[in-house]
Design an enzyme around this catalytic site. Structure first.
Site: not given
Ligand code: SF4
Length: 350
Positions: A89, A104, A111, A115, A118, A335
C-alpha cells in the site's frame, strides 16, 4: 522473478557492466532516475545488444497496480500494488492549502510488530520490501503528482506498512536514491522515518543520517499499556527507547515527532496526558495526536474519542501538539486497511 535495477547506485551499475565503457552506467542511471522510463527498450542511446542483455536479466518496474482509490475530498489517494508475493500500500496525502504532497510509503508487506490498533499489524507479515520496491512506490506517485498537480512530491514518510528500522538497509538505500539530485532532489528534512522504537536502529540513524526527521510511535504513557498496544514493546522497553531518542535529538537541532493514536477509554484520559508530559520531559518533542481509525478484527470494539475529549487531551499537554486531520477515511487510508479489505474480498471469492 527478475531483480530490478532501480535501487542500485551508480557505482553498483558500473560494477554490473564490467565490459562496457564507464559512461554506459551513467547513461543507464539517467534513464532509470532522470527519464524514469518503464523498460529497457526505451533506452535509445544504449546498444541494442546491451538493452537485450539487461532485459534478459533484470526489470525496470516490478510493481503491478491492483487498485487506486481517490478520497471524496480528492486530497488523499491510495494505491495497492502487487510485487511477487507482496501486496503493497502507498498513500498520497495533499495539504488542503499549500504545496505539501506527502507520500506515505511501505517498507514491508505486512508487519511483524503486530500493533493491536493497526490493520497491517493484525494482517500478519509476509516479507520486508526491497529498496527497489520502495523507490518504485515513490517514482510512480511522483509522476502521478506531476501529471495531476503540476508538481511532484514534496515529502516522503516511511510510515506505511512495516517498521522501517527493521528493514534499515533497504530504507536507507531507497531514501538515498529518492533524495538524490537525480531522484526527487528532496532535502533530508523532507524524509521522515517513523519507528515504533527500535533502540539500535535509532542509534544507527543518529550516527549515519541524523538529518532525516524521526517520528516515534509512542501511543501509551506507560510501559504496561504500551505492551498491550504494541507487542514488540516488551522486547524494546521505554527505558531503552527514550535514551536512544535523546541521543538522536542531541544529534540534530530539530524536535522529534511523537505519534500518539488516541483510543477512547484506552489512552485518552487526562491523567494519561499528564503521564505523557512527565515521560517526555527530557525530549524536545512535538506530539501528533491521531484519533483512532476503526479497523476490523480484534480491535473492532475500539473507537476514537469524542472531539471534546481530544481537545481536552491536547490542551493538557505541555508540548506543541497537533491533531492529524482526518483524511481519506472513505478510502481506508490508515495503513493496511486497503490490503486487508482486498485480501478479505479475495478470500470471499474463493
Ligand atoms: S502501526 Fe502497524 S505498521 Fe506500524 S509498527 Fe505497528 S503494526 Fe507495524
Amino acid at each position: 522473478m527478475k531483480p530490478s535495477l532501480l535501487a542500485l547506485t551508480l557505482a553498483e551499475l558500473q560494477a554490473l557492466l564490467p565490459r562496457q565503457p564507464r559512461f554506459r552506467a551513467a547513461q543507464l542511471w539517467d534513464w532509470l532516475h532522470r527519464s524514469r522510463v518503464d523498460d529497457f527498450a526505451a533506452m535509445k542511446n544504449l546498444p541494442a545488444s546491451l538493452r537485450q542483455t539487461l532485459s534478459d536479466g533484470f526489470v525496470v518496474r516490478e510493481l503491478r497496480e491492483a487498485e487506486r482509490l481517490t478520497a471524496t475530498d480528492r486530497l488523499t489517494e491510495k494505491w495497492l500494488y502487487f510485487s511477487g508475493d507482496a501486496a503493497i500500500e502507498t498513500a498520497l496525502i495533499r495539504e488542503i492549502r499549500g504545496r505539501r504532497r506527502t507520500l506515505c510509503v511501505s517498507c514491508m508487506c505486512g508487519c511483524p510488530v503486530g500493533c493491536a490498533f493497526c490493520a497491517t499489524g493484525q494482517g500478519g507479515f509476509t516479507r520486508p520490501l526491497t529498496a527497489a520496491e520502495i523507490v518504485e512506490q515513490v517514482y510512480r506517485a511522483d509522476r502521478h503528482c506531476a501529471e495531476t498537480d503540476g508538481a511532484g512530491l514534496s515529502n516522503v514518510v516511511f510510515m506505511g506498512m512495516g517498521e522501517p528500522l527493521l528493514n534499515y538497509a533497504a530504507v536507507v538505500a531507497a531514501a538515498g536514491i529518492v533524495s538524490s539530485p537525480d531522484g526527487l532532489n528532496l532535502g533530508n528534512r523532507q524524509i521522515t522515518v517513523s519507528t515504533v522504537g527500535i533502540p539500535a536502529g535509532i542509534l544507527r540513524l543518529a550516527q549515519e543520517h541524523p538529518a532525516y526527521r524521526l517520528a516515534f510511535s509512542l501511543h501509551a504513557p506507560t510501559q504496561a499499556l504500551r505492551e498491550q498496544l504494541i507487542p514488540l514493546a516488551r522486547q524494546y522497553p521505554l527505558t531503552a527507547v527514550l535514551p536512544a531518542l535523546e541521543i538522536f535529538a542531541n544529534a540534530t537541532s530539530r524536535r522529534l515527532t511523537i505519534e500518539y493514536c488516541l483510543i477512547a477509554g484506552v489512552n485518552d484520559d487526562l491523567a494519561q496526558a499528564r503521564q505523557l508530559n512527565a515521560l517526555l520531559r527530557n525530549l524536545p518533542a512535538q506530539i501528533n495526536l491521531i484519533p483512532f481509525n476503526p479497523i476490523g478484527g480484534d480491535a473492532r470494539h475500539w473507537r476514537p474519542p469524542a472531539a471534546a475529549q481530544v481537545r481536552a487531551f491536547q490542551d493538557a499537554l505541555k508540548f506543541p501538539a497537533t491533531l492529524r486531520a482526518e483524511k481519506g477515511r472513505d478510502i481506508n487510508a490508515a495503513c493496511g486497511q486497503l490490503r486487508a479489505r482486498t485480501v478479505e474480498k479475495e478470500e470471499l471469492k474463493n
